[in-house]
Design a protein around this motif. Structure first.
Motif, short mmCIF file in Angstrom:
data_model
loop_
_atom_site.label_atom_id
_atom_site.label_comp_id
_atom_site.label_asym_id
_atom_site.label_seq_id
_atom_site.Cartn_x
_atom_site.Cartn_y
_atom_site.Cartn_z
N ALA A 27 0.90 -1.16 0.27
CA ALA A 27 -0.10 -0.21 0.09
C ALA A 27 0.75 1.19 -0.27
O ALA A 27 0.62 2.18 -0.83
CB ALA A 27 -1.04 0.05 1.26
N ALA A 28 1.93 1.13 0.71
CA ALA A 28 2.84 2.29 0.70
C ALA A 28 3.44 2.72 -0.76
O ALA A 28 3.70 3.80 -1.05
CB ALA A 28 3.84 2.16 1.93
N ALA A 29 3.74 1.58 -1.13
CA ALA A 29 4.37 1.63 -2.51
C ALA A 29 3.49 2.06 -3.46
O ALA A 29 3.72 3.18 -4.21
CB ALA A 29 5.07 0.23 -3.31
N PHE A 30 2.32 1.63 -3.64
CA PHE A 30 1.05 2.23 -4.32
C PHE A 30 0.77 3.60 -4.14
O PHE A 30 0.64 4.51 -5.00
CB PHE A 30 -0.17 1.57 -4.39
CG PHE A 30 -1.47 2.05 -4.78
CD1 PHE A 30 -1.46 2.05 -6.32
CD2 PHE A 30 -2.54 2.50 -4.06
CE1 PHE A 30 -2.71 2.25 -6.91
CE2 PHE A 30 -3.44 3.07 -4.82
CZ PHE A 30 -3.70 3.00 -6.21
N CYS A 31 0.69 4.02 -2.95
CA CYS A 31 0.52 5.21 -2.38
C CYS A 31 1.31 6.32 -2.91
O CYS A 31 1.25 7.51 -3.26
CB CYS A 31 0.05 5.45 -0.78
SG CYS A 31 -1.42 4.46 -0.67
N GLY A 32 2.64 6.10 -2.68
CA GLY A 32 3.96 6.64 -3.11
C GLY A 32 3.84 7.30 -4.65
O GLY A 32 3.90 8.29 -4.89
N ALA A 33 3.33 6.18 -5.21
CA ALA A 33 2.97 6.47 -6.76
C ALA A 33 2.02 7.48 -7.19
O ALA A 33 2.18 8.33 -7.93
CB ALA A 33 2.63 5.17 -7.55
#
Length: 157
Positions: A27-33
Motif C-alpha cells: 500500500a505504501a508503494a502504491f500510495c507513493g506512486a
C-alpha cells in the motif's frame, strides 16, 4: 482465514506473505506512486502555461489543487489504514476520468505529445486497476487484512 499464511512474529500478511512484504508495504508503494502524481499536479498549478495547454484551460488552478488534495487524502487513507477501502475507491474514482479526460492521446496530432499522453493514459488505467483491487481486498477481508487503524467502511463478505 485460509490462504493467508502466518508470518514470523505472528503477523498475518496478505497476497502471499512469503516474500516478506505485508499489505502495508504494498500500500505504501502504491500510495507513493499516486502521491507523486498529485504532487506533480500541484506543482503544475503554479505553471500557468502548462494549465493553458490542458483541457480544463486557464483559470482553473482550483481544480488542479482540489484533485491533488483528493489524491493525497485517498493515498493517506490507504497507507494509514483509515477506511482504506474508501481511500482506494476515492483514488479509483479520480484515476478513471483523469485517464480519459486529461490524457486523451487519440486527440493529439503531434506524435511526441501523442506518445507521452498514451503513456500517462495507460499508467492511470493501471493505477485505477490497482486501486480497484485494493478496494475489493480491503472490503472483502476487513480486519483480517492486517494492522489498520479503523478497518474498512464497506463490507462485501
Amino acid at each position: 482465514m485460509t490462504g493467508v499464511p502466518d508470518c514470523p512474529g505472528g503477523e498475518r500478511r496478505l497476497l502471499g506473505g512469503s516474500d516478506g512484504y505485508s499489505h502495508l508495504d504494498r500500500a505504501a508503494a502504491f500510495c507513493g506512486a499516486v502521491s507523486g502524481i498529485g504532487l506533480r499536479a500541484l506543482h503544475q498549478a503554479e505553471d500557468d502555461g502548462q494549465l493553458r495547454r490542458k483541457p480544463w484551460g486557464a483559470g482553473s488552478e482550483f481544480l488542479v489543487v482540489a484533485t491533488g488534495v483528493q489524491m493525497a487524502v485517498g493515498s493517506l487513507m490507504v497507507a494509514l489504514g483509515v477506511w482504506p477501502d474508501l481511500g482506494a475507491l476515492i483514488l479509483f474514482l479520480f484515476l478513471i476520468p483523469t485517464a480519459f479526460w486529461m490524457h486523451a492521446f487519440w486527440k493529439e496530432s503531434e506524435p511526441r505529445n501523442r506518445a507521452m499522453e498514451q503513456v500517462q493514459f495507460y499508467k492511470d488505467l493501471a493505477l485505477a486497476g490497482a486501486a480497484l483491487v485494493m478496494f475489493a481486498a480491503f472490503a472483502a477481508l476487513g480486519h483480517d487484512i492486517g494492522p489498520v487503524i479503523t478497518g474498512p467502511l464497506f463490507n462485501v463478505r
